[in-house]
Write a protein that holds these residues in place. Structure first.
Motif, PDB file in Angstrom:
ATOM      1  N   UNK A  14     -18.889  13.467   9.262  1.00  8.84           N
ATOM      2  CA  UNK A  14     -17.916  13.218   8.192  1.00  8.84           C
ATOM      3  C   UNK A  14     -17.032  12.026   8.555  1.00  8.84           C
ATOM      4  N   UNK A  15     -16.683  11.186   7.579  1.00  4.60           N
ATOM      5  CA  UNK A  15     -15.823  10.035   7.859  1.00  4.60           C
ATOM      6  C   UNK A  15     -14.492  10.476   8.477  1.00  4.60           C
ATOM      7  N   UNK A  16     -14.146   9.868   9.595  1.00  4.86           N
ATOM      8  CA  UNK A  16     -12.871  10.142  10.247  1.00  4.86           C
ATOM      9  C   UNK A  16     -12.846  11.356  11.150  1.00  4.86           C
ATOM     10  N   UNK A  17     -13.987  12.027  11.340  1.00  5.29           N
ATOM     11  CA  UNK A  17     -14.020  13.216  12.195  1.00  5.29           C
ATOM     12  C   UNK A  17     -13.708  12.837  13.633  1.00  5.29           C
ATOM     13  N   UNK A  18     -12.755  13.539  14.223  1.00  4.27           N
ATOM     14  CA  UNK A  18     -12.386  13.309  15.624  1.00  4.27           C
ATOM     15  C   UNK A  18     -12.934  14.404  16.531  1.00  4.27           C
ATOM     16  N   UNK A  19     -12.993  15.627  15.990  1.00  6.67           N
ATOM     17  CA  UNK A  19     -13.480  16.754  16.772  1.00  6.67           C
ATOM     18  C   UNK A  19     -13.692  17.953  15.878  1.00  6.67           C
ATOM     19  N   UNK A  20     -14.496  18.888  16.357  1.00  3.39           N
ATOM     20  CA  UNK A  20     -14.776  20.085  15.570  1.00  3.39           C
ATOM     21  C   UNK A  20     -15.065  21.246  16.514  1.00  3.39           C
ATOM     22  N   UNK A  21     -14.873  22.445  15.976  1.00  4.53           N
ATOM     23  CA  UNK A  21     -15.148  23.649  16.761  1.00  4.53           C
ATOM     24  C   UNK A  21     -15.476  24.803  15.831  1.00  4.53           C
ATOM     25  N   UNK A  22     -16.222  25.750  16.360  1.00  5.69           N
ATOM     26  CA  UNK A  22     -16.419  27.045  15.722  1.00  5.69           C
ATOM     27  C   UNK A  22     -15.657  28.025  16.597  1.00  5.69           C
ATOM     28  N   UNK A  36     -13.515  15.132  20.304  1.00 12.95           N
ATOM     29  CA  UNK A  36     -12.222  15.210  20.975  1.00 12.95           C
ATOM     30  C   UNK A  36     -11.462  16.456  20.561  1.00 12.95           C
ATOM     31  N   UNK A  37     -10.452  16.774  21.342  1.00 11.00           N
ATOM     32  CA  UNK A  37      -9.532  17.856  21.031  1.00 11.00           C
ATOM     33  C   UNK A  37      -8.138  17.261  20.940  1.00 11.00           C
ATOM     34  N   UNK A  39      -5.260  18.135  21.924  1.00 14.87           N
ATOM     35  CA  UNK A  39      -4.460  18.196  23.146  1.00 14.87           C
ATOM     36  C   UNK A  39      -5.306  17.977  24.401  1.00 14.87           C
ATOM     37  N   UNK A  40      -6.566  17.566  24.221  1.00 13.09           N
ATOM     38  CA  UNK A  40      -7.432  17.280  25.354  1.00 13.09           C
ATOM     39  C   UNK A  40      -8.126  18.493  25.948  1.00 13.09           C
ATOM     40  N   UNK A  41      -7.890  19.680  25.402  1.00 15.61           N
ATOM     41  CA  UNK A  41      -8.467  20.916  25.938  1.00 15.61           C
ATOM     42  C   UNK A  41      -8.995  21.753  24.778  1.00 15.61           C
ATOM     43  N   UNK A  42     -10.324  21.800  24.621  1.00 13.22           N
ATOM     44  CA  UNK A  42     -10.922  22.529  23.504  1.00 13.22           C
ATOM     45  C   UNK A  42     -10.563  24.015  23.507  1.00 13.22           C
ATOM     46  N   UNK A  43     -10.523  24.633  24.675  1.00 16.47           N
ATOM     47  CA  UNK A  43     -10.219  26.070  24.739  1.00 16.47           C
ATOM     48  C   UNK A  43      -8.783  26.355  24.313  1.00 16.47           C
ATOM     49  N   UNK A  44      -7.847  25.523  24.750  1.00 11.65           N
ATOM     50  CA  UNK A  44      -6.444  25.709  24.337  1.00 11.65           C
ATOM     51  C   UNK A  44      -6.289  25.470  22.836  1.00 11.65           C
ATOM     52  N   UNK A  45      -6.978  24.456  22.320  1.00 14.47           N
ATOM     53  CA  UNK A  45      -6.933  24.180  20.881  1.00 14.47           C
ATOM     54  C   UNK A  45      -7.516  25.348  20.099  1.00 14.47           C
TER      55      UNK A  45
END
Length: 140
Positions: A14-22, A36-37, A39-45
């Motif tokens: 997607x245009x502008x996507x920086x990061x994603x998670x389930x 990317x996340x 705050x730099x930490x996917x688990x904390x996010x």
């Protein structure tokens, strides 16, 4: 039907996507991440966004469904109700965070989190595409 990895790859297209998670909003665990996340930490996010998702999903004010006008289907009047919470959108100065709830056959405690760059992203398009991804997502 795509699994978590395929869904995340689609989200990053997607245009502008920086990061994603389930994310599982009951436990706050990331079931899959990409990019990317904030705050730099996917688990904390994942834990932080799960708290927002849980608050929205469990609040009676958001759970109330308004009756829809009767609809004639096959000659029968059906009175339906509106949808439960579909997504949560958080807007920041630099971006958008879209939390899209995924309906599952088991407990439906999963959501997609997409982080979009505000200058490059298209919020409306991202919301539509995340809805499509959530409908196709297969969780095994």
């Amino acid at each position: 039907m795509p699994g978590i990895d395929e869904c995340l790859l689609d989200a990053m297209r997607l245009p502008g996507a920086r990061g994603a998670a389930v994310v599982d909003w009951t436990s706050g665990l990331a079931l899959g991440t990409i990019g990317d996340s904030p705050n730099g930490d996917h688990e904390a996010t994942a834990a932080e966004t799960a708290e927002v998702a849980r608050m929205a999903a469990e609040q009676p004010a958001f759970a109330l469904e308004l009756p829809q006008p009767p609809t004639a289907v096959g000659g029968t009047d059906i009175t339906g109700t509106g949808s439960p919470v579909e997504d949560v959108i958080v807007t920041t100065r630099a971006g958008y965070h879209i939390l899209r709830f995924v309906e599952t056959d088991f407990d439906s405690s999963v959501f997609l989190h997409l982080w979009l760059d505000r200058a490059e992203g298209n919020l409306a398009l991202a919301r539509i595409r995340l809805g499509e991804m959530a409908e196709r997502l297969v969780l095994a």
